[in-house]
Design an enzyme around this catalytic site. Structure first.
Site, short mmCIF file in Angstrom:
data_model
loop_
_atom_site.label_atom_id
_atom_site.label_comp_id
_atom_site.label_asym_id
_atom_site.label_seq_id
_atom_site.Cartn_x
_atom_site.Cartn_y
_atom_site.Cartn_z
CE LYS A 1 -1.87 1.85 3.68
NZ LYS A 1 -2.66 2.10 4.91
CG ASP B 1 -7.40 3.75 2.34
OD1 ASP B 1 -8.34 3.31 1.63
OD2 ASP B 1 -7.36 4.92 2.76
#
Length: 226
Positions: free
Chosen positions: A112, A130
């Site tokens: 991420k 997220d």
């Protein structure tokens, strides 16, 4: 839905403040279990004190911990920042690499974080999964997957690669401003006509309008005639 989100959030962007790739990497590491607002309050003094990878590599642990204490989990984050600085100095002459494969091997940087860095510091398209992104794409039935990497690949097949970074920003903006976890503003949502989960939150426009947040609120309500 992506086109509608583009109209709703034409100025969507990374809400972490940074001026260099390293600063973005540091801010993203600090953002774990912490709001972007809190990170942005913490980083000006941090970035003034630590300007290079070597500064983090050679940091006094106790001093660095105090700088980042407000972001929570500061001991683990300090280890990540010092480890990142050391790895960059030893392997890349203090500069962040530009590829996902190399970034994810660095301390403190998962997939991420790597996609945030690639998309916002280097202009390399990436999908940032997220909590908001995963929650919304499941709510919209784009995928029923839970694993962030699998979500990234599944959504990547639906959207043109060049739009990946901006899609991430738009979805995250929408999740923070309209499509809240517990009480989405369904009756005031620009995606209401396309959303398979319409009705999870209040459908009365006046009630839903009160739930819409952020600087785009007036624009978002105008788009739905409120």
């Amino acid at each position: 839905m992506n086109r509608t989100l583009a109209q709703a959030f034409p100025d969507a962007h990374c809400e972490l403040d940074f001026t260099t790739p390293l600063e973005l990497a540091v801010a993203t590491i600090l953002s774990a279990q912490c709001t972007d607002v809190r990170v942005n309050l913490t980083t000006p003094a941090l970035f003034a004190r630590y300007r290079s990878a070597r500064d983090y590599a050679e940091a006094n642990r106790a001093e660095l911990e105090e700088f980042i204490r407000p972001t929570g989990f500061y001991r683990n984050k300090t280890s990540s920042l010092m480890g990142l600085g050391q790895a960059l100095v030893e392997q890349y002459d203090g500069e962040l690499p530009h590829t996902l494969d190399k970034l994810v091997k660095l301390p403190g940087i998962g997939r991420k974080t790597a996609n945030v860095i690639l998309g916002n510091a280097f202009g390399v398209p990436g999908i940032t999964v997220d909590t908001h992104f995963g929650r919304l794409v499941r709510r919209w039935k784009w995928t029923d997957l839970e694993d962030p990497v699998k979500i990234e690949h599944a959504v990547g097949e639906l959207i043109e690669r060049k739009d990946w970074t901006m899609l991430s920003h738009r979805v995250i903006f929408h999740g923070r401003r309209v499509c809240h976890s517990r009480k989405p503003a369904c009756g005031a949502c620009v995606l209401a006509g396309d959303c398979p989960s319409f009705g999870l939150g209040p459908t009365d426009p006046a009630v839903a309008a009160e739930l819409v947040k952020g600087p785009e609120r007036e624009h978002l309500l105008d788009m739905v005639g409120l």
